[in-house]
Design a protein around this motif. Structure first.
Motif, mmCIF file in Angstrom:
data_model
loop_
_atom_site.group_PDB
_atom_site.id
_atom_site.type_symbol
_atom_site.label_atom_id
_atom_site.label_comp_id
_atom_site.label_asym_id
_atom_site.label_seq_id
_atom_site.Cartn_x
_atom_site.Cartn_y
_atom_site.Cartn_z
ATOM 1 N N PHE A 14 20.105 -1.350 59.323
ATOM 2 C CA PHE A 14 21.089 -1.991 60.190
ATOM 3 C C PHE A 14 22.219 -2.563 59.355
ATOM 4 O O PHE A 14 21.985 -3.368 58.449
ATOM 5 C CB PHE A 14 20.430 -3.083 61.037
ATOM 6 N N LEU A 367 34.353 -12.740 58.315
ATOM 7 C CA LEU A 367 35.144 -13.521 57.372
ATOM 8 C C LEU A 367 36.413 -13.953 58.107
ATOM 9 O O LEU A 367 37.151 -13.119 58.624
ATOM 10 C CB LEU A 367 35.494 -12.636 56.161
ATOM 11 N N ARG A 390 34.759 -24.150 53.634
ATOM 12 C CA ARG A 390 33.330 -23.842 53.870
ATOM 13 C C ARG A 390 32.581 -25.073 54.353
ATOM 14 O O ARG A 390 31.732 -24.980 55.240
ATOM 15 C CB ARG A 390 32.703 -23.302 52.580
ATOM 16 N N LYS A 395 34.100 -19.462 57.676
ATOM 17 C CA LYS A 395 33.652 -18.348 56.847
ATOM 18 C C LYS A 395 34.822 -17.845 56.024
ATOM 19 O O LYS A 395 35.771 -17.270 56.572
ATOM 20 C CB LYS A 395 33.123 -17.213 57.732
ATOM 21 N N GLN B 34 26.780 -17.355 55.546
ATOM 22 C CA GLN B 34 27.938 -16.855 56.299
ATOM 23 C C GLN B 34 29.235 -17.544 55.903
ATOM 24 O O GLN B 34 30.261 -16.881 55.762
ATOM 25 C CB GLN B 34 27.680 -16.992 57.807
ATOM 26 N N THR B 35 29.198 -18.865 55.711
ATOM 27 C CA THR B 35 30.455 -19.510 55.306
ATOM 28 C C THR B 35 30.871 -19.028 53.912
ATOM 29 O O THR B 35 32.047 -19.049 53.587
ATOM 30 C CB THR B 35 30.389 -21.057 55.314
ATOM 31 N N TYR B 36 29.925 -18.568 53.123
ATOM 32 C CA TYR B 36 30.254 -18.011 51.806
ATOM 33 C C TYR B 36 30.614 -16.528 51.877
ATOM 34 O O TYR B 36 30.754 -15.873 50.845
ATOM 35 C CB TYR B 36 29.107 -18.257 50.813
ATOM 36 N N GLY B 37 30.748 -16.017 53.079
ATOM 37 C CA GLY B 37 31.244 -14.646 53.223
ATOM 38 C C GLY B 37 30.192 -13.564 53.093
ATOM 39 O O GLY B 37 30.540 -12.382 52.993
ATOM 40 N N PHE B 38 28.913 -13.937 53.096
ATOM 41 C CA PHE B 38 27.864 -12.917 53.022
ATOM 42 C C PHE B 38 27.607 -12.337 54.411
ATOM 43 O O PHE B 38 27.737 -13.030 55.414
ATOM 44 C CB PHE B 38 26.564 -13.512 52.460
ATOM 45 N N GLN B 39 27.244 -11.070 54.432
ATOM 46 C CA GLN B 39 26.984 -10.384 55.689
ATOM 47 C C GLN B 39 25.529 -9.925 55.730
ATOM 48 O O GLN B 39 24.984 -9.489 54.708
ATOM 49 C CB GLN B 39 27.872 -9.145 55.795
ATOM 50 N N PRO B 40 24.927 -9.968 56.910
ATOM 51 C CA PRO B 40 23.505 -9.596 56.993
ATOM 52 C C PRO B 40 23.297 -8.090 57.046
ATOM 53 O O PRO B 40 24.074 -7.373 57.665
ATOM 54 C CB PRO B 40 23.072 -10.222 58.322
ATOM 55 N N ILE B 41 22.264 -7.608 56.381
ATOM 56 C CA ILE B 41 21.774 -6.254 56.659
ATOM 57 C C ILE B 41 20.275 -6.362 56.904
ATOM 58 O O ILE B 41 19.647 -7.371 56.571
ATOM 59 C CB ILE B 41 22.028 -5.240 55.515
ATOM 60 N N GLN B 119 32.442 -2.012 52.018
ATOM 61 C CA GLN B 119 33.585 -2.570 51.309
ATOM 62 C C GLN B 119 33.047 -3.297 50.074
ATOM 63 O O GLN B 119 32.301 -4.251 50.208
ATOM 64 C CB GLN B 119 34.323 -3.601 52.180
ATOM 65 N N PHE B 120 33.440 -2.840 48.895
ATOM 66 C CA PHE B 120 33.036 -3.544 47.670
ATOM 67 C C PHE B 120 34.135 -4.508 47.272
ATOM 68 O O PHE B 120 35.310 -4.184 47.435
ATOM 69 C CB PHE B 120 32.774 -2.544 46.530
ATOM 70 N N PRO B 121 33.839 -5.648 46.694
ATOM 71 C CA PRO B 121 32.509 -6.209 46.485
ATOM 72 C C PRO B 121 31.784 -6.465 47.805
ATOM 73 O O PRO B 121 32.385 -6.964 48.755
ATOM 74 C CB PRO B 121 32.788 -7.519 45.748
ATOM 75 N N PHE B 122 30.523 -6.114 47.825
ATOM 76 C CA PHE B 122 29.717 -6.237 49.031
ATOM 77 C C PHE B 122 28.809 -7.452 48.875
ATOM 78 O O PHE B 122 27.973 -7.514 47.981
ATOM 79 C CB PHE B 122 28.892 -4.961 49.215
ATOM 80 N N LYS B 123 29.026 -8.420 49.744
ATOM 81 C CA LYS B 123 28.206 -9.632 49.719
ATOM 82 C C LYS B 123 27.233 -9.535 50.874
ATOM 83 O O LYS B 123 27.638 -9.653 52.026
ATOM 84 C CB LYS B 123 29.090 -10.876 49.883
ATOM 85 N N SER B 154 31.098 -6.501 41.727
ATOM 86 C CA SER B 154 32.052 -7.412 41.097
ATOM 87 C C SER B 154 31.387 -8.031 39.888
ATOM 88 O O SER B 154 30.267 -8.527 39.974
ATOM 89 C CB SER B 154 32.459 -8.523 42.063
ATOM 90 N N GLN B 159 31.533 -15.338 40.991
ATOM 91 C CA GLN B 159 30.345 -15.157 41.832
ATOM 92 C C GLN B 159 29.245 -16.118 41.424
ATOM 93 O O GLN B 159 28.593 -16.725 42.264
ATOM 94 C CB GLN B 159 29.815 -13.712 41.737
#
Lengths: 458, 458
Positions: A14, A367, A390, A395, B34-41, B119-123, B154, B159
């Motif tokens: 996912f 974001l 933050r 985000k 999420q506030t740090y821009g990470f996305q869930p997988i 999209q890299f960098p991928f968080k 990155s 980071q």
């Protein structure tokens, strides 16, 4: 050694967007589970094989994923059995654990194991994956989430009333207006079988009856005859062909038809209580519809049967279902615990919301703000700004390297970022930052002393 | 046939209270991810065996749970192999899938498979269960959640800076003040090994050095000698025994010690950037501490190494850890993708919050209001009231049957309900309802026409 990677048939990765959309559905469902007084439990992904085997029929037993014992698992297999090379006979010797096949059997096991710690009536919800070794096909997966709410230890029909309200509340909140909540009762089906004298053919009968809309009375009668249902039975069942009008009208017809069956009469009485109470309470966006052809898991349910259909015009199987079962925990030795429950079909609800474009627009906005990176010194200022935002729950991010502007803006576009912040040499000198509005165009300058003037409105 | 049910060794059922507490931790962690821009997988629970096998060493291979193939799985095993009755050789023939052992390898596999959509960098962040056939013991389970955030693509040290801030933000939000975020760099360890001329004994060296606080310089030297580290090496390492004072003081000592090692110098430089940037930014409640003995997963990390220790006085292993690895995806054929990540140890954080009594008081308040059931007519009024409150987001319920008052009040007490509503015959006649305050005692009467006068303040 590099391998070209893949994932097993019937499983899925996912992406962030998919996880966000799935979580959106889960969160809405959970919120309403909780306002309705349900409490979450979780059970292990694998159970002892004897907990699961034999609970889902032979086909189910085959579809349960078994886990191989650890260590030298063949050592304990006796020579004779080993010589037979019989997979079915071997399995219980080399595998003692199996992956959860549904949430209902583990729930029954939980209730029995923890009966002394539970307050009955126990309203529990459970949202966890299950695994089935089914042949994968469109919309059918080997790993998928179930999303169940059940009440055990109460035979009050108020539970059925509340579960219909719960369906209505969830689908209304998901903006999925116009779902149909179909309602039947196992005792009505038993009554029909009794009255028409075709107990053995009940499933054939309901399957044919279900086609009334499409093929008409003639077609239905013909199909029934083809299945060996007698003309006398079909004649007795005639009032069912004429079922129409309001739920209350249909109840009257059923009441007359089933007056000679005590089961049937009890079923109509239960259905009437649920329907009348809900008429008095009102539903927000769903329609409640009696459907005497509804027979999900016939052997399992003992009272109410529910099924939810997507709004007209959306071609999709049921998006939810459930019912009452009088002896859930008997298989584990705890008798006379009645239960009633519903479940939400996550994957299908997802497809329906996608088709009708009902996911909130902001769901892919992972974001809200990206700061362009112009070099080490500038990035440090950006990072300070980002830290403040933050803390305010926004985000946001700093692009990690001082790559070409074009590359950074492309990243912002691809991540669907609405605001890009620029802190270059000049802004640093002025103690300011520039905000580009990526949706409307245009830009504005703010002071780094008062960054909240920008972000307080986000 | 009734069985006395049980669950497999090393697995757990989670009660409502436990699920709520676990979700509280997950929700705080997710919010900051999420506030740090990470996305869930999310990735499948089981992977093809070849994706996992060989990635965690021989011990890891043994601890991976394998799933038995479906159907007549023995049919395909050739006679010669079968005759050997060798479990290890048999496994790949009868099992093609295995349960996820951690989230890192599936993540690497995900990145390689979906490299064109990312999209890299991928968080990315990922919070899912993993399974290990470890011997169960106190605090070690066969099924447990991992909770990881990684950035790939990155090599910016920003980071690392952000990941320390992220730890600080999460633990501050959890009210767990005073955690130590320990920081090291793989290149510093390499540099030390190079400078003292004891490459082979680096682990023995750091293990001994780690005991400096407890056993003093004499004790450490003695242990090093016992492990075969030469007196010359110990003498060269002397400055490490005197490491104390601020992070910046320690950096100066390291800089001097490692000046002859280019690796070591690079490590100090990286550490200095992270430490200095964070000194400038400030942390909320955590303390950042250089710790040159920190060597988690030595062979895995290539740059920064993180570990989080619970506040002083709480006896608990690390509650988080991570680091930078320069070639995560190489195993699946995608070279030169640098990654850095951290993980949160859910089970240990849970125990620490429990020990320090830091879970919010309201967490076990799964029901805010319970209406006593005095009979069918009264219950209908209660249900109407409850429907309104539920629409306002209040967790409430009607007791499902008109059981004895004492039983219903006991249920309310056991569920820790703060308000109980009474609508009896008299209230029904007056169109009113009575609210009993279960915490403070006392009761008040409200009109059923304006129920919000009660519930708006909840």
């Amino acid at each position: 050694m590099a391998q070209k990677p893949s994932i097993p048939k019937g499983t899925r990765d996912f992406s962030p967007s998919e996880v966000n959309k799935r979580n959106y559905i889960f969160d809405v469902v959970k919120k309403h589970f909780q306002t309705y007084g349900f409490q979450p439990i979780e059970t292990p992904s694998f159970e002892n094989s004897e907990t699961l085997m034999g609970k889902y029929g032979d086909e189910g037993d085959r579809l349960i994923f078994k886990i191989l014992n650890s260590g030298d698992y063949l050592r304990k297999v006796d020579m004779e059995l080993y010589a037979s090379k019989n997979s079915t006979a071997m399995t219980p010797k080399i595998s003692e654990k199996a992956l959860r096949y549904d949430l209902t059997v583990p729930f029954a096991r939980y209730v029995v194991m923890h009966q002394n710690d539970i307050q009955f009536p126990f309203k529990r919800y459970q949202i966890q994956p299950v695994w089935r070794a089914d042949r994968p096909q469109k919309g059918r997966f080997r790993e998928f989430f179930q999303c169940d709410a059940d009440v055990v230890g109460s035979n009050s029909l108020l539970q059925e009333v509340e579960l219909v309200q719960l369906y209505d509340a969830v689908f209304t909140d998901l903006k999925l207006d116009g779902v149909s909540i179909k309602l039947n009762n196992r005792k009505i089906l038993a009554g029909i079988a009794e009255v028409i004298g075709e107990r053995d053919k009940l499933i054939d009968f309901t399957v044919a009856l279900d086609k009334l809309d499409k093929i008409g009375i003639e077609g239905v009668s013909k199909e029934m005859r083809a299945k060996g249902i007698s003309d006398a039975a079909i004649e007795k069942a005639a009032p069912l062909f004429a079922l129409s009008g309001s739920n209350l009208d249909q109840l009257s017809v059923l009441e007359k038809l089933l007056q000679s069956s005590s089961d049937g009469k009890k079923g109509v009485e239960e259905l009437r209580f649920i329907v009348e109470t809900l008429e008095e309470m009102g539903l927000q966006s769903a329609a409640l519809k009696i459907d005497v052809t509804l027979a999900r898991g016939l052997n399992y349910y003992t009272g109410a049967i529910f099924e939810v259909a997507a709004p007209d015009g959306v071609s999709m199987g049921s998006i939810g279902g459930g019912g009452r079962y009088d002896d859930l925990t008997g298989i584990f030795g705890l008798k006379d615990v009645s239960g009633v429950g519903i479940s939400f079909g996550l994957d299908r609800i997802y497809l329906v919301l996608e088709e009708l474009n009902l996911f909130p627009e902001a769901i892919d906005r992972s974001l809200q703000v990206l700061c362009v990176n112009f070099g080490e010194k500038e990035a440090l200022s950006s990072l300070k700004l980002v830290s403040k935002m933050r803390s305010a729950g926004i985000k946001c991010d700093v692009y990690p390297s001082s790559a070409k502007m074009q590359k950074q803006m492309k990243y912002a576009n691809n991540r669907n970022v609405p605001y890009v912040i620029l802190i270059g040499e000049q802004e640093l000198a002025n103690n300011s930052f520039v905000v580009k509005d990526m949706l409307k165009g245009g830009q504005e300058t703010y002071s780094l002393e008062k960054p909240e003037e920008f972000y307080k409105s986000l």
